[in-house]
Write a protein that holds these residues in place. Structure first.
Motif, PDB file in Angstrom:
ATOM      1  N   ARG A  88       0.817  -1.211   0.000  1.00 29.76           N
ATOM      2  CA  ARG A  88       0.000   0.000   0.000  1.00 29.76           C
ATOM      3  C   ARG A  88       0.853   1.265   0.000  1.00 29.76           C
ATOM      4  O   ARG A  88       0.489   2.267  -0.618  1.00 29.76           O
ATOM      5  CB  ARG A  88      -0.941  -0.008   1.210  1.00 29.76           C
ATOM      6  N   ALA A  89       1.968   1.224   0.695  1.00 29.84           N
ATOM      7  CA  ALA A  89       2.844   2.402   0.750  1.00 29.84           C
ATOM      8  C   ALA A  89       3.337   2.770  -0.647  1.00 29.84           C
ATOM      9  O   ALA A  89       3.481   3.955  -0.963  1.00 29.84           O
ATOM     10  CB  ALA A  89       4.018   2.142   1.689  1.00 29.84           C
TER      11      ALA A  89
ATOM     12  N   ASP B 123       0.578   4.664  -2.336  1.00 26.84           N
ATOM     13  CA  ASP B 123       0.542   6.032  -1.817  1.00 26.84           C
ATOM     14  C   ASP B 123       1.671   6.876  -2.406  1.00 26.84           C
ATOM     15  O   ASP B 123       1.461   8.032  -2.800  1.00 26.84           O
ATOM     16  CB  ASP B 123       0.636   6.023  -0.296  1.00 26.84           C
TER      17      ASP B 123
END
Length: 142
Positions: free
Chosen positions: A80-81, A84
């Motif tokens: 997920r990072a 982002d």
């Protein structure tokens, strides 16, 4: 154009985008692909490439004077990072918001972000979750 390696058995052999502003596209794609850990493959007069994505200037010989139109390209992220980071990097390098990072209803753990590149192509980066990442292939039923 120079190809470094041929990958047989893929669904897509390559994708070509014909763009209006090659320097703007280079700045955008080199930045977002760096976040995804994908190296630029190279460049020449009127084009550049990374992996199987080829981007050509509208006035280049491979373009025949026509833009390719709008496309939706989706790249995979490792977590997920990374999704982002892609989103923030894309906005800082000429991308426009088309969907902030977040979970989507396509399947459980589908976490993605969407931006429009300098030519209006819908560029997505998706993380399918840990369970799906560990499998070599996953069948998803719709």
């Amino acid at each position: 154009m120079e190809i470094q390696q041929i990958h047989r058995g893929r669904l897509i052999d390559h994708i070509q985008l014909v763009v209006a502003d090659l320097p703007a596209s280079y700045a955008f794609y080199s930045a977002i692909l760096s976040v995804l850990g994908i190296d630029m493959g190279g460049e020449g007069e009127g084009y550049f490439w990374a992996d199987e994505l080829f981007v050509t200037a509208v006035d280049g010989p491979a373009a025949l004077g026509h833009l390719t139109g709008r496309h939706h390209l989706a790249f995979q992220a490792h977590n997920r990072a990374m999704v982002d980071a892609f989103y923030q990097t894309a906005l800082a390098h000429g991308g426009r918001d088309n969907g902030q990072p977040g979970e989507r209803p396509y399947h459980p753990d589908y976490y993605a972000a969407f931006v429009l590149d300098p030519d209006g192509n819908n560029i997505e980066v998706v993380f399918h979750g840990e369970a799906k990442r560990s499998a070599d292939s996953v069948l998803i039923e719709f």
